[in-house]
Design a protein around this motif. Structure first.
Motif, PDB file in Angstrom:
ATOM      1  N   MET A   1      34.678 -26.259  27.418  1.00 44.13           N
ATOM      2  CA  MET A   1      35.273 -26.075  28.516  1.00 44.13           C
ATOM      3  C   MET A   1      36.036 -24.756  28.253  1.00 44.13           C
ATOM      4  O   MET A   1      36.909 -24.795  27.655  1.00 44.13           O
ATOM      5  N   PHE A   2      36.021 -23.840  29.198  1.00 45.22           N
ATOM      6  CA  PHE A   2      36.909 -22.669  29.267  1.00 45.22           C
ATOM      7  C   PHE A   2      37.678 -22.902  30.428  1.00 45.22           C
ATOM      8  O   PHE A   2      37.354 -23.541  31.588  1.00 45.22           O
ATOM      9  N   TRP A   3      39.113 -22.560  30.280  1.00 48.67           N
ATOM     10  CA  TRP A   3      40.144 -22.618  31.415  1.00 48.67           C
ATOM     11  C   TRP A   3      41.003 -21.325  31.330  1.00 48.67           C
ATOM     12  O   TRP A   3      40.939 -20.704  30.370  1.00 48.67           O
ATOM     13  N   SER A   4      41.478 -21.216  32.540  1.00 47.98           N
ATOM     14  CA  SER A   4      42.393 -20.057  32.936  1.00 47.98           C
ATOM     15  C   SER A   4      43.283 -20.414  33.757  1.00 47.98           C
ATOM     16  O   SER A   4      43.296 -21.321  34.766  1.00 47.98           O
ATOM     17  N   GLU A  57      47.098 -17.247  31.039  1.00 51.16           N
ATOM     18  CA  GLU A  57      46.797 -18.033  30.134  1.00 51.16           C
ATOM     19  C   GLU A  57      45.305 -18.193  30.356  1.00 51.16           C
ATOM     20  O   GLU A  57      44.643 -18.173  31.293  1.00 51.16           O
ATOM     21  N   ALA A  58      44.500 -18.178  28.965  1.00 53.13           N
ATOM     22  CA  ALA A  58      43.105 -18.618  28.911  1.00 53.13           C
ATOM     23  C   ALA A  58      42.939 -19.263  27.705  1.00 53.13           C
ATOM     24  O   ALA A  58      43.696 -19.182  26.704  1.00 53.13           O
ATOM     25  N   GLY A  59      41.878 -20.268  27.645  1.00 50.13           N
ATOM     26  CA  GLY A  59      41.633 -21.274  26.563  1.00 50.13           C
ATOM     27  C   GLY A  59      40.116 -21.641  26.579  1.00 50.13           C
ATOM     28  O   GLY A  59      39.398 -21.451  27.545  1.00 50.13           O
ATOM     29  N   TYR A  60      40.081 -22.106  25.452  1.00 49.29           N
ATOM     30  CA  TYR A  60      38.656 -22.803  25.292  1.00 49.29           C
ATOM     31  C   TYR A  60      39.012 -24.033  24.566  1.00 49.29           C
ATOM     32  O   TYR A  60      39.731 -24.227  23.743  1.00 49.29           O
ATOM     33  N   ARG A  61      38.536 -25.232  25.158  1.00 53.45           N
ATOM     34  CA  ARG A  61      38.271 -26.680  24.515  1.00 53.45           C
ATOM     35  C   ARG A  61      37.060 -27.103  24.211  1.00 53.45           C
ATOM     36  O   ARG A  61      36.323 -27.138  25.160  1.00 53.45           O
ATOM     37  N   ASN A  62      37.155 -27.779  23.074  1.00 54.30           N
ATOM     38  CA  ASN A  62      35.609 -28.532  22.769  1.00 54.30           C
ATOM     39  C   ASN A  62      35.846 -29.647  22.002  1.00 54.30           C
ATOM     40  O   ASN A  62      36.601 -29.567  20.974  1.00 54.30           O
ATOM     41  N   THR A  63      35.242 -30.772  22.315  1.00 58.27           N
ATOM     42  CA  THR A  63      35.316 -32.103  21.574  1.00 58.27           C
ATOM     43  C   THR A  63      33.952 -31.919  20.712  1.00 58.27           C
ATOM     44  O   THR A  63      32.934 -31.966  21.003  1.00 58.27           O
ATOM     45  N   LEU A  64      34.435 -31.718  19.146  1.00 58.87           N
ATOM     46  CA  LEU A  64      33.098 -31.702  18.193  1.00 58.87           C
ATOM     47  C   LEU A  64      32.558 -33.153  17.923  1.00 58.87           C
ATOM     48  O   LEU A  64      31.434 -33.308  17.582  1.00 58.87           O
ATOM     49  N   ASP A  71      40.706 -26.354  20.246  1.00 57.91           N
ATOM     50  CA  ASP A  71      41.541 -25.870  21.569  1.00 57.91           C
ATOM     51  C   ASP A  71      42.274 -24.615  20.957  1.00 57.91           C
ATOM     52  O   ASP A  71      43.087 -24.383  20.246  1.00 57.91           O
ATOM     53  N   THR A  72      41.707 -23.478  21.739  1.00 55.17           N
ATOM     54  CA  THR A  72      42.383 -22.026  21.420  1.00 55.17           C
ATOM     55  C   THR A  72      42.997 -21.563  22.586  1.00 55.17           C
ATOM     56  O   THR A  72      41.977 -21.682  23.775  1.00 55.17           O
TER      57      THR A  72
END
Length: 89
Positions: A1-4, A57-64, A71-72
């Motif tokens: 998921m990308f978010w901002s 703000e911007a970020g990337y979240r991934n559940t591996l 989470d970055t």
């Protein structure tokens, strides 16, 4: 998921920021001043503007897996009309 996100905040100067007067110390008079004492003071700024912040703000979240996620996030803050008191050496 990308978010901002983009957020903003404003700080209006308090009355104490505008109307303050702090007397640091008084120096005794001398021949150069005609024996008048010298008062060293700090005054507020009656023309102070609102301090403003715009935050990006911007970020990337991934559940591996069920026990591991990544989470970055990147932040950038833009400040305008800041006031500060700096001591001179």
């Amino acid at each position: 998921m990308f978010w901002s996100a983009v957020s903003g905040a404003v700080r209006t100067p308090a009355r104490s920021d505008r109307d303050i007067r702090v007397n640091y110390y008084a120096l005794p008079g001398s021949i150069a001043t005609g024996y008048l004492p010298i008062l060293v003071s700090f005054f507020g700024n009656p023309n102070g503007k609102d301090e403003q912040l715009t935050a990006f703000e911007a970020g990337y979240r991934n559940t591996l897996s069920s026990s591991l996620s990544v989470d970055t996030t990147v932040f950038y803050n833009r400040y305008r009309d800041l006031e500060s008191s700096e001591r001179e050496p």
